[in-house]
Write an enzyme that holds these catalytic residues in place. Structure first.
Site, short mmCIF file in Angstrom:
data_model
loop_
_atom_site.label_atom_id
_atom_site.label_comp_id
_atom_site.label_asym_id
_atom_site.label_seq_id
_atom_site.Cartn_x
_atom_site.Cartn_y
_atom_site.Cartn_z
N HIS A 1 -1.98 -3.25 -2.25
CA HIS A 1 -3.43 -3.51 -2.23
C HIS A 1 -3.97 -3.08 -0.87
CE1 HIS A 1 -3.43 -5.92 -5.97
NE2 HIS A 1 -2.20 -6.21 -5.60
N LEU A 2 -4.84 -2.09 -0.88
CA LEU A 2 -5.40 -1.62 0.40
C LEU A 2 -6.72 -2.30 0.74
CD1 LEU A 2 -4.59 2.21 0.38
CD2 LEU A 2 -3.50 0.41 1.72
N ARG A 3 -7.29 -3.00 -0.25
CA ARG A 3 -8.48 -3.84 -0.06
C ARG A 3 -9.78 -3.09 0.25
NH1 ARG A 3 -6.20 -7.53 -2.77
NH2 ARG A 3 -4.84 -9.02 -1.72
N HIS B 1 -4.31 -10.81 2.99
CA HIS B 1 -5.42 -11.77 3.01
C HIS B 1 -5.61 -12.20 4.46
CE1 HIS B 1 -5.96 -12.21 -1.28
NE2 HIS B 1 -4.65 -12.33 -1.42
N ASP C 1 4.18 -5.22 -3.62
CA ASP C 1 2.97 -5.97 -3.97
C ASP C 1 2.29 -6.46 -2.68
OD1 ASP C 1 0.86 -7.16 -5.21
OD2 ASP C 1 2.03 -8.64 -6.33
N GLY D 1 -0.89 -13.99 -2.84
CA GLY D 1 -0.41 -12.72 -2.31
C GLY D 1 0.17 -12.82 -0.93
N ASP E 1 -4.27 -4.85 -12.55
CA ASP E 1 -3.44 -5.75 -11.73
C ASP E 1 -4.19 -6.96 -11.20
OD1 ASP E 1 -1.20 -6.69 -10.35
OD2 ASP E 1 -1.93 -5.79 -8.51
N HIS F 1 3.18 -0.37 -5.47
CA HIS F 1 2.32 -1.53 -5.71
C HIS F 1 1.76 -2.08 -4.39
CE1 HIS F 1 1.45 -5.07 -8.58
NE2 HIS F 1 0.58 -5.07 -7.59
#
Lengths: 201, 436, 311
Positions: B75-77, B322, B318, B337, B164, B73
């Site tokens: 987030h590579l953005r 940011h 996760d 996040g 997600d 899980h």
């Protein structure tokens, strides 16, 4: 308790001084009805009540008495970590065109009186403001002098002049006390810091 | 003199491979990116090492040698939010955290609901420091309305689907997703929070939200979502995976469903087994704003229990980067996040293993073989002949989390300054050392 | 010497009885000042106060501004109805600008909980919370406490009912902390949908029946009911709210004899309170407004010039 040798005024002497001040006030202000007395909280307030009582005895006139806390008019409010507790100011009469007798216990730097003068002016424009103090101990920092002085007591700067009154402490007396912290050590350290300052400057 | 038979050998380490049930001292030989053999220490093997150049030998004395960790899980953005993270920077962070594989979430811009975007990410990941498995979107544009071309996504290598960040609120759509994915035997990963019940919520609904006057997101929102999806999973026979489980109600629902034989699996994140919601009032740290939110001590304990008894199969970070600008603001306006790739291993060691909740083998299983099984991955084991993704862990190394040392482009971690135990010693991706 | 424990006023949670008492007593002195012909003292001469209002406010802002002016402080107003984010400037940038302007004290209102705290973390000024989200509004609660204290000569042992939207009211939260610290017994009353989760943990009696809440109480502090809440479906209609929770003459019979009616304003007359009650002889609603100024003067005075410890 102060040592006997430190006591400079006892009850008798205090009464005598206040009676003399009352006489002088009456002498200077023949128009008794124009008189009002304002005592600076806390000790000046007690003395103001007493002077008013003496005047009533002498002349049968009831002079209005007010109380004044000068905390809000101090010039050192922002230079201290602690804020002084503000007491209630009670001036329940008009002071416009009156002869105001401002009463305090000890006249020292003159800063308290300066604050009191500013505050009185904010209440209205009196005909005159006259200053009565029980003790003048010198060391003025402002061009202020008293019109009525009970006693002149020469002191040194590291001494404190303390008035006890029956209303609070149960006894009338004035005594001199050295400041709590050791004056010599303090002098030394202040000398040190001033030296440092010079170096840096 | 250098060995030509092997590229690399890891000596003196203690090998833990939950997939093999392996847990003893062994030497690991690697050639061409694959594990060639694993043998116990012996005079013969030590002799063999004499043929090796020093640069070919990794001494793992007092270290744990485990399959490359998998974070399912992340987030590579990229594409869309490269200011916060890119495929390259995220994979560097993964390597630094001991992860050789990660699954990237599809909520990019454009979102990963089509082959082109999958290809784009795969392409970016080719030269990266970690292997990237792409997760596709359940619905087009993650809008929750129409299924995306899941077959197309599967054919190009997507290993699961998820929306997600958003719960698939419409049960009919979720039903179709569970049915449709059966054709490809891939799981549907669900962010289980009822949209209506958490509308506007910025923290867990408890006395803490009451005290702070903040809009709460109730635990029941997760419980309801999980219960509904378990019912749909039972009904359709699809495969359901619950992401970032955070409440007692959800843990209990999953436990019960598993006992019944429903095909459901689950993951938990470090922040849900470490923090409680009373942490927020201590400084309104926006890095503590996460979805689902930090819960009560009772919920946190339930998550730990779920990890212990196997109700929760996986530990995932996760990782949600940011930028500092986006996070440095009012608590309730901050995006949800926190990053996690570089702290998960230390947190698992310090808060699960050191506290006696999990053994090393259990913890490694939840970060290797379990996610591998759920997603049917090629990786996650040290079996001979498999890809040589290996993480070597210094199990008791004390270290302090330092924001300046993060390899992630973002620094939104609430763990900065924390003292942790357990750190990556070396990360080996396809036979090459990518972090040491 | 009178010294508050903190150099900021962020809320009443955790503020000691001694500190609250010091503020109330100091308020008394300022109450006298605002009765003078010249309602101004030079105390905060040279101090610059910024009123930073991110939420529309008329009453609180004017009250603070008057308090500052009557203390001779220089005041600047920065008001915006939109949040910093929408405006395109981050809160941090706004704050740094303020810092660069050498502001001594900041009075802040913001729709987000925790913004006053945030300010304390990035600037040296003394921060006074004038309302953050639904979290706290300490000066409003202090003026409520002062008003009650002046009337009864005590707070300890009084029964105070706070009626309204408990979920979204910062005034109620600050009142709860202040009243409980001072030894009053607090009852909360409102529609069940507007009582926040685990509200009992405040340590108050919680009611959804107004008559039970009022029974035997000394003070009723009626909160404004935001009419938007009805549009959001938190209660079915204004009419029903008035029927179930409105304070009318009939309901006053349940209160103790020497009862007091309060309202922080602005009132929805005929909704949460009838005009008859609001204008009745037990109402201290206008007294609250006057006291509000004195309380704010006291807070400004007590915090002014307070520096970081060790400076």
């Amino acid at each position: 308790m102060p040592k006997k040798t430190d006591i400079v005024l006892d009850e008798k002497k205090i009464n005598r001084a206040l009676t003399r001040i009352a006489h002088e006030i009456l002498e200077h202000n023949p128009d008794f009805n124009s008189l009002v007395i304002i005592g600076i909280i806390t000790r000046g307030a007690f003395l103001a009540q007493r002077i008013a009582a003496i005047i009533e005895q002498l002349e049968g006139v009831k002079v209005p008495v007010g109380l004044m806390d000068i905390g809000l008019y101090r010039d050192d409010v922002h230079s201290k970590l602690d804020q002084p507790v503000v007491e209630r100011t009670e001036i329940l009469f008009d002071i416009v065109d009156r002869n105001v007798i401002l009463v305090d216990d000890v006249l020292f730097t003159g800063r308290t009186v300066r604050a009191a003068l500013d505050q009185i002016v904010d209440f209205g424009r009196p005909r005159t403001i006259q200053l009565a103090v029980l003790i003048d101990r010198g060391f003025r920092e402002l061009p202020i002098r008293a019109d009525y002085v009970g006693v002149n007591i020469p002191t040194s700067k590291d001494e404190q002049v303390i008035l006890n009154v029956k209303e609070k402490e149960g006894i009338d007396q004035v005594y001199i006390q050295r400041k709590n912290n050791k004056p010599d050590a303090q002098k030394k350290s202040s000398l040190k810091t001033s030296l440092k300052k010079t170096k840096r400057g | 003199m250098a060995s030509k038979k092997y590229d690399l050998v890891i000596k003196n380490g203690r090998v833990i491979d939950p997939a093999l049930g392996f847990g003893k001292d062994a030497y690991v030989f690697i050639k061409d990116g694959y594990i060639k053999k694993i043998v116990p220490p012996s005079a013969a093997v030590k002799r063999e090492l004499k043929n090796f150049d020093e640069r070919q030998i990794v001494d793992a004395h007092d270290k744990l040698v485990v399959p490359g960790l998998i974070d399912m899980h992340v987030h590579l953005r990229e594409p869309g939010y490269e200011r916060a993270e890119t495929v390259a920077s995220g994979c560097r962070a993964a390597a630094a955290g001991g992860f050789t594989s990660l699954c990237c979430m599809p909520n990019t811009n454009p979102c990963i609901d089509n082959q082109e975007t999958v290809k784009f990410v795969q392409d970016r990941a080719k030269s990266a420091d970690a292997h990237v498995y792409v997760i596709g979107a359940i619905t087009k544009n993650i809008a929750g309305e129409e299924l995306s071309e899941i077959g197309d996504l599967f054919n190009i290598g997507v290993v699961a689907v998820t929306d997600d960040g958003h719960y698939v609120q419409n049960p009919e759509i979720m039903r179709r997703a569970l049915e449709y994915t059966k054709m490809f035997d891939i799981p549907v990963l669900q962010h289980a929070e009822d949209v209506y019940l958490c509308a506007g919520g910025v923290m867990n609904e408890s006395f803490q939200s009451t005290r702070l006057g903040m809009k709460g997101s109730p635990a029941v929102a997760e419980e309801i979502a999980v219960l509904r999806d378990i019912a749909l999973c039972r009904f359709t026979g699809g495969r359901l995976h619950i992401q970032h489980v955070s409440t007692r109600g959800a843990v209990e629902a999953i436990r019960k469903a598993k006992q019944e034989g429903v095909n459901v699996t689950a993951e938990a994140c470090p922040h849900h087994f470490i923090f409680t919601d009373d942490e927020i009032a201590k400084g309104f740290n926006t890095n503590l704003r996460v979805n689902p939110p930090l819960r009560t001590a009772e919920d946190r304990d339930a998550v730990i229990e779920g990890l212990i008894d196997g109700t929760i199969d996986c530990i995932a970070s996760d990782h949600a980067p940011h930028s500092e600008e986006d996070k440095d603001c009012e608590f309730d306006l901050a995006p949800a996040g926190m990053i996690g790739l570089e702290t998960t291993l230390g947190l698992v060691k310090t808060y699960l293993i050191d506290k006696g909740y999990l053994s090393w083998a259990d913890a490694i299983r939840k970060m290797t073989s379990n996610p591998s099984k759920i997603l049917k991955l090629e990786r996650g084991t040290l079996e001979e002949g498999k890809i040589a993704d290996i993480t070597i862990i210094d199990p008791d190394k004390k270290w302090t989390v330092d924001a300046n040392k993060f390899r992630s482009k973002s620094k939104n971690s609430p763990y900065i300054g924390w003292k942790l135990s357990g750190k990556v010693f070396k990360t080996i991706l396809e036979g090459k050392i990518v972090f040491e | 010497m009178g010294n508050l424990q903190s150099r900021h006023l962020l809320g009443l949670e955790g503020v000691s009885q001694e500190d609250i008492m010091l503020i109330l007593k100091t308020t008394d002195s300022f109450r006298e000042v605002i009765e003078r012909t010249i309602k101004k003292v030079p105390t905060l001469r040279g101090i610059t106060v910024l009123n930073l209002f991110y939420e529309p406010s008329t009453r609180t802002r004017i009250s603070f501004e008057l308090a500052e002016k009557r203390l001779s402080a220089d005041t600047i107003n920065f008001s915006t109805s939109t949040s910093s984010v929408k405006k395109g400037e981050s809160l941090r940038d706004t704050v740094q600008n303020i810092e660069a302007m050498k502001i001594d004290m900041v009075v802040v209102r913001h729709s987000s909980t925790g913004v006053p705290y945030y300010l304390t973390q990035c600037m040296d000024a003394n921060i006074i919370n004038a309302g953050d989200g639904a979290h706290e509004h300490p000066t409003q609660a202090l003026l409520d406490l002062y008003t009650i204290w002046k009337k009864y000569g005590k707070l300890d042992g009084l029964r105070v009912v706070l009626v309204g939207d408990v979920k979204h009211s910062r005034v109620i939260r600050s009142n709860i902390w202040g009243l409980k610290t001072m030894g009053a017994s607090v009852a909360l009353c409102g529609p069940a949908t507007l009582l926040p989760y685990e509200v009992e943990e405040f340590g108050c009696d919680v009611y959804t029946n107004i008559d039970e809440a009022l029974d035997g109480a000394d003070v009723v502090n009626v909160m404004r009911i935001q009419l938007e809440r009805q549009q959001l479906g938190m209660f079915p209609s204004r009419r029903e709210y008035t029927n179930l929770f409105g304070i009318n003459k009939e309901r006053l019979k349940l209160l103790n004899k020497n009862y007091t009616i309060m309202h922080p304003g602005p009132m929805n007359r005929g909704v949460e309170i009838t005009s008859e009650v609001a204008d009745g002889k037990h109402s201290v609603i206008l007294e609250q407004v006057t006291n509000g100024q004195a309380v704010r003067m006291a807070v400004l005075y007590l915090l002014s010039g307070r520096k970081e410890e060790g400076e």
